[in-house]
Design a protein around this motif. Structure first.
Motif, PDB file in Angstrom:
ATOM      1  N   ARG A 117       0.887  -1.273   0.042  1.00 55.85           N
ATOM      2  CA  ARG A 117      -0.014   0.084   0.076  1.00 55.85           C
ATOM      3  C   ARG A 117       0.851   1.098   0.013  1.00 55.85           C
ATOM      4  NH1 ARG A 117      -5.525   0.908   0.974  1.00 55.85           N
ATOM      5  NH2 ARG A 117      -5.804  -1.368   1.552  1.00 55.85           N
ATOM      6  N   GLU A 118       2.057   1.118   0.787  1.00 56.98           N
ATOM      7  CA  GLU A 118       2.688   2.548   0.958  1.00 56.98           C
ATOM      8  C   GLU A 118       3.545   2.439  -0.506  1.00 56.98           C
ATOM      9  OE1 GLU A 118       5.586   2.800   4.128  1.00 56.98           O
ATOM     10  OE2 GLU A 118       3.952   2.012   5.524  1.00 56.98           O
ATOM     11  N   VAL A 119       3.912   1.548  -1.144  1.00 58.16           N
ATOM     12  CA  VAL A 119       4.665   1.441  -2.168  1.00 58.16           C
ATOM     13  C   VAL A 119       3.907   2.343  -3.349  1.00 58.16           C
ATOM     14  CG1 VAL A 119       5.817   0.206  -4.252  1.00 58.16           C
ATOM     15  CG2 VAL A 119       6.452  -0.205  -1.989  1.00 58.16           C
ATOM     16  N   VAL A 120       2.603   1.870  -3.584  1.00 61.22           N
ATOM     17  CA  VAL A 120       1.514   2.183  -4.541  1.00 61.22           C
ATOM     18  C   VAL A 120       1.155   3.656  -4.133  1.00 61.22           C
ATOM     19  CG1 VAL A 120      -0.688   2.043  -5.597  1.00 61.22           C
ATOM     20  CG2 VAL A 120       0.569   0.090  -5.131  1.00 61.22           C
ATOM     21  N   SER A 121       0.999   3.994  -2.951  1.00 57.95           N
ATOM     22  CA  SER A 121       0.836   5.500  -2.702  1.00 57.95           C
ATOM     23  C   SER A 121       2.106   6.502  -3.071  1.00 57.95           C
ATOM     24  CB  SER A 121       0.624   5.342  -1.235  1.00 57.95           C
ATOM     25  OG  SER A 121       0.401   7.109  -0.829  1.00 57.95           O
ATOM     26  N   ILE A 122       3.217   6.132  -2.796  1.00 61.60           N
ATOM     27  CA  ILE A 122       4.364   6.807  -3.332  1.00 61.60           C
ATOM     28  C   ILE A 122       4.469   7.056  -4.675  1.00 61.60           C
ATOM     29  CG2 ILE A 122       6.890   6.970  -3.223  1.00 61.60           C
ATOM     30  CD1 ILE A 122       6.725   5.757  -0.435  1.00 61.60           C
ATOM     31  N   ILE A 185      -6.757  -1.170  -4.730  1.00 63.54           N
ATOM     32  CA  ILE A 185      -5.730   0.075  -4.793  1.00 63.54           C
ATOM     33  C   ILE A 185      -5.212   0.089  -6.338  1.00 63.54           C
ATOM     34  CG2 ILE A 185      -5.209   0.003  -2.446  1.00 63.54           C
ATOM     35  CD1 ILE A 185      -2.411  -0.919  -2.845  1.00 63.54           C
ATOM     36  N   ALA A 186      -5.558  -1.028  -7.216  1.00 64.27           N
ATOM     37  CA  ALA A 186      -4.773  -1.018  -8.259  1.00 64.27           C
ATOM     38  C   ALA A 186      -5.657  -0.879  -9.631  1.00 64.27           C
ATOM     39  CB  ALA A 186      -3.840  -2.433  -8.499  1.00 64.27           C
ATOM     40  N   ASP A 187      -4.846  -0.921 -10.702  1.00 62.15           N
ATOM     41  CA  ASP A 187      -5.656  -0.903 -12.148  1.00 62.15           C
ATOM     42  C   ASP A 187      -5.824  -2.390 -12.351  1.00 62.15           C
ATOM     43  OD1 ASP A 187      -5.953   2.036 -12.163  1.00 62.15           O
ATOM     44  OD2 ASP A 187      -3.562   1.959 -12.250  1.00 62.15           O
ATOM     45  N   GLY A 188      -4.872  -3.277 -12.067  1.00 63.33           N
ATOM     46  CA  GLY A 188      -5.094  -4.563 -12.597  1.00 63.33           C
ATOM     47  C   GLY A 188      -4.507  -5.601 -11.790  1.00 63.33           C
ATOM     48  N   TRP A 189      -4.789  -6.863 -11.887  1.00 63.09           N
ATOM     49  CA  TRP A 189      -4.104  -7.716 -11.059  1.00 63.09           C
ATOM     50  C   TRP A 189      -3.329  -8.819 -11.837  1.00 63.09           C
ATOM     51  CZ3 TRP A 189      -7.646 -12.593 -10.011  1.00 63.09           C
ATOM     52  CH2 TRP A 189      -6.812 -13.464  -9.271  1.00 63.09           C
ATOM     53  N   ILE A 190      -2.322  -9.289 -11.545  1.00 59.87           N
ATOM     54  CA  ILE A 190      -1.409 -10.345 -12.463  1.00 59.87           C
ATOM     55  C   ILE A 190      -1.661 -11.446 -11.514  1.00 59.87           C
ATOM     56  CG2 ILE A 190       0.544 -10.879 -13.275  1.00 59.87           C
ATOM     57  CD1 ILE A 190       1.343  -7.923 -13.601  1.00 59.87           C
ATOM     58  N   GLY A 214     -13.639   4.156  -1.462  1.00 58.51           N
ATOM     59  CA  GLY A 214     -12.350   4.722  -2.226  1.00 58.51           C
ATOM     60  C   GLY A 214     -11.752   3.738  -3.262  1.00 58.51           C
ATOM     61  N   ALA A 215     -12.257   2.739  -3.372  1.00 57.77           N
ATOM     62  CA  ALA A 215     -11.779   1.788  -4.418  1.00 57.77           C
ATOM     63  C   ALA A 215     -11.379   2.279  -5.796  1.00 57.77           C
ATOM     64  CB  ALA A 215     -12.558   0.475  -4.629  1.00 57.77           C
ATOM     65  N   ARG A 216     -10.329   1.844  -6.426  1.00 57.65           N
ATOM     66  CA  ARG A 216     -10.047   2.872  -7.555  1.00 57.65           C
ATOM     67  C   ARG A 216     -10.635   2.328  -8.747  1.00 57.65           C
ATOM     68  NH1 ARG A 216      -5.610   5.813  -9.309  1.00 57.65           N
ATOM     69  NH2 ARG A 216      -4.631   5.435 -11.417  1.00 57.65           N
ATOM     70  N   ARG A 217     -10.934   1.265  -9.068  1.00 56.56           N
ATOM     71  CA  ARG A 217     -11.655   0.753 -10.097  1.00 56.56           C
ATOM     72  C   ARG A 217     -12.822  -0.104  -9.794  1.00 56.56           C
ATOM     73  NH1 ARG A 217      -9.579   2.800 -14.838  1.00 56.56           N
ATOM     74  NH2 ARG A 217      -7.218   2.964 -14.602  1.00 56.56           N
ATOM     75  N   THR A 218     -13.845  -0.743 -10.589  1.00 58.76           N
ATOM     76  CA  THR A 218     -14.732  -1.497 -10.541  1.00 58.76           C
ATOM     77  C   THR A 218     -14.483  -2.763 -11.550  1.00 58.76           C
ATOM     78  OG1 THR A 218     -16.000  -0.666 -12.737  1.00 58.76           O
ATOM     79  CG2 THR A 218     -16.508   0.523 -10.456  1.00 58.76           C
ATOM     80  N   ARG A 219     -15.085  -3.809 -11.231  1.00 58.23           N
ATOM     81  CA  ARG A 219     -15.166  -4.916 -12.161  1.00 58.23           C
ATOM     82  C   ARG A 219     -14.970  -4.583 -13.742  1.00 58.23           C
ATOM     83  NH1 ARG A 219     -14.884 -10.393 -11.079  1.00 58.23           N
ATOM     84  NH2 ARG A 219     -15.530 -10.021  -9.126  1.00 58.23           N
ATOM     85  N   ALA A 220     -15.802  -3.708 -13.988  1.00 61.20           N
ATOM     86  CA  ALA A 220     -16.006  -3.273 -15.473  1.00 61.20           C
ATOM     87  C   ALA A 220     -14.591  -2.944 -16.086  1.00 61.20           C
ATOM     88  CB  ALA A 220     -17.266  -2.440 -15.573  1.00 61.20           C
ATOM     89  N   ASP A 221     -13.814  -1.968 -15.385  1.00 60.40           N
ATOM     90  CA  ASP A 221     -12.652  -1.404 -15.803  1.00 60.40           C
ATOM     91  C   ASP A 221     -11.365  -1.849 -15.120  1.00 60.40           C
ATOM     92  OD1 ASP A 221     -12.720  -0.038 -13.606  1.00 60.40           O
ATOM     93  OD2 ASP A 221     -12.696   1.931 -14.328  1.00 60.40           O
ATOM     94  N   PHE A 222     -11.789  -2.938 -14.673  1.00 63.36           N
ATOM     95  CA  PHE A 222     -10.276  -3.707 -13.957  1.00 63.36           C
ATOM     96  C   PHE A 222      -9.726  -4.770 -14.710  1.00 63.36           C
ATOM     97  CE2 PHE A 222      -8.322  -6.936 -10.788  1.00 63.36           C
ATOM     98  CZ  PHE A 222      -7.783  -5.789  -9.993  1.00 63.36           C
TER      99      PHE A 222
END
Length: 347
Positions: A117-122, A185-190, A214-222
């Motif tokens: 979480r800290e890495v992504v925030s920075i 918190i992310a735009d995608g998942w690997i 505050g979730a960044r995305r929804t299932r539709a654009d993830f």
């Protein structure tokens, strides 16, 4: 469903002919190429080297190990390559495991969720360039005022204006909490070892993350970017040979990629319903019997994890991956001919 070429990381020597693979992927209409890292080759340099001859494919890391660089350093790599490529970078990151993090990078592995979480925030602060970058968290405090500090640390903004504040960040994640945080918190998942049969296991974890405030995305654009080996064969005999050749790779991750006390891959196979098998594979692998470990891997598991079959079977199997939620299928392919054939089949 888009197609990506998974180049992976190097083995003992740099691979040959990769430039031809990348050129074929771009010509064939692949969406992206991806590079990886373990404890040898890094992910950014090959991506820049081979990506320089491209103009259309996205350039993705799958994945960068967070502990190998500070968050600001990762952001510098990403924003630099994003400028050089005209805005085509996908930053895929992951926490790796304690053997690599503490044994190779020499830093603590504890609390991977909080560190992520800290890495992504920075990184998002660096890319936004709205204010000097600061972080109050315990893992990557900025400015640093801990032991050994001289007390002169100053919050900074990047000198370079990032090309995109919304450069996509994808995260590698395996466990329930990590997958849920990724959806938050992310735009995608690997995912690793994602299969159509196991897809249902992940849906509640993803839904939990999407539902968080505050979730960044929804299932539709993830984005969900899953990796598999694709190989077209002509008959059942050829398919069996491919399956046998893939078993050592499955057993390596199931039993050898991590400590006996903490192996995230073994835990994942257990969640997938292969707990007894994973324990036996790990026992043999760690005892030095790699051939015996590979021999335990059942055909149906390899077949579920990869796309191997006749042209008609490959098309049918790829459709099941897409139906399971995969938005980008990252394929390991060995020749320009295989790339072109995959593109023709799955167009």
């Amino acid at each position: 469903m888009k197609l990506g070429l998974q180049l992976g990381y190097w083995s003992a020597q740099p691979p040959q002919g990769v430039g031809d693979l990348v050129a074929a992927a771009e010509d064939a209409g692949f969406d992206a190429i991806f590079t990886a890292e373990a404890w040898g080759s890094d992910a950014f340099t090959p991506l820049a080297w081979w990506g320089r001859e491209t103009s259309k494919v996205r350039l993705g890391t799958s994945i960068v190990q967070m502990s190998g660089r500070t968050p600001a350093s990762i952001a510098m790599h990403a924003l630099t390559l994003d400028h050089l490529s005209g805005g085509r970078v996908v930053l895929g990151m992951g926490v790796s495991g304690p053997q690599v993090v503490e044994g190779w990078y020499g830093v603590p592995f504890s609390k991977p969720l909080a560190r992520t979480r800290e890495v992504v925030s920075i990184i998002r602060q660096v890319l936004a360039r709205e204010a000097p970058v600061t972080n109050d968290g315990p893992h990557h405090p900025l400015p640093y005022n801990g032991p050994g500090a001289v007390g002169l640390g100053k919050p900074l903004k990047p000198i370079v204006h990032p090309l995109r504040a919304d450069l996509p960040i994808w995260l590698g994640a395996e466990g329930p909490k990590n997958v849920a945080q990724t959806a938050e918190i992310a735009d995608g998942w690997i995912p690793i070892f994602y299969t159509p049969k196991s897809a249902g296991m992940y849906q509640p974890w993803l839904d939990e993350g999407f539902a968080r405030p505050g979730a960044r995305r929804t299932r539709a654009d993830f984005e969900i970017a899953a990796t598999c080996h694709l190989q077209v064969v002509e008959n059942a005999e050829q398919k069996q040979r491919v399956i046998e050749a893939m078993k050592p790779f499955v057993s390596l991750y199931m039993g050898g990629m991590g400590a006996k006390e903490q192996n995230f891959h073994t835990q994942l196979f257990t969640r997938m319903g292969y707990g007894d098998l994973a324990a036996r594979v790990q026992q043999r692998f760690l005892a030095g019997d790699r051939a015996g470990a590979a021999a335990l891997v059942p055909d149906e598991l390899v077949d579920d994890m990869h796309i191997i079959g006749t042209p008609a079977e490959v098309k049918e199997r790829a459709a099941t991956w897409e139906a399971s939620g995969v938005t980008t299928l990252m394929l390991s392919l060995r020749s320009p001919e295989e790339i072109r054939r995959a593109a023709d089949l799955l167009a």
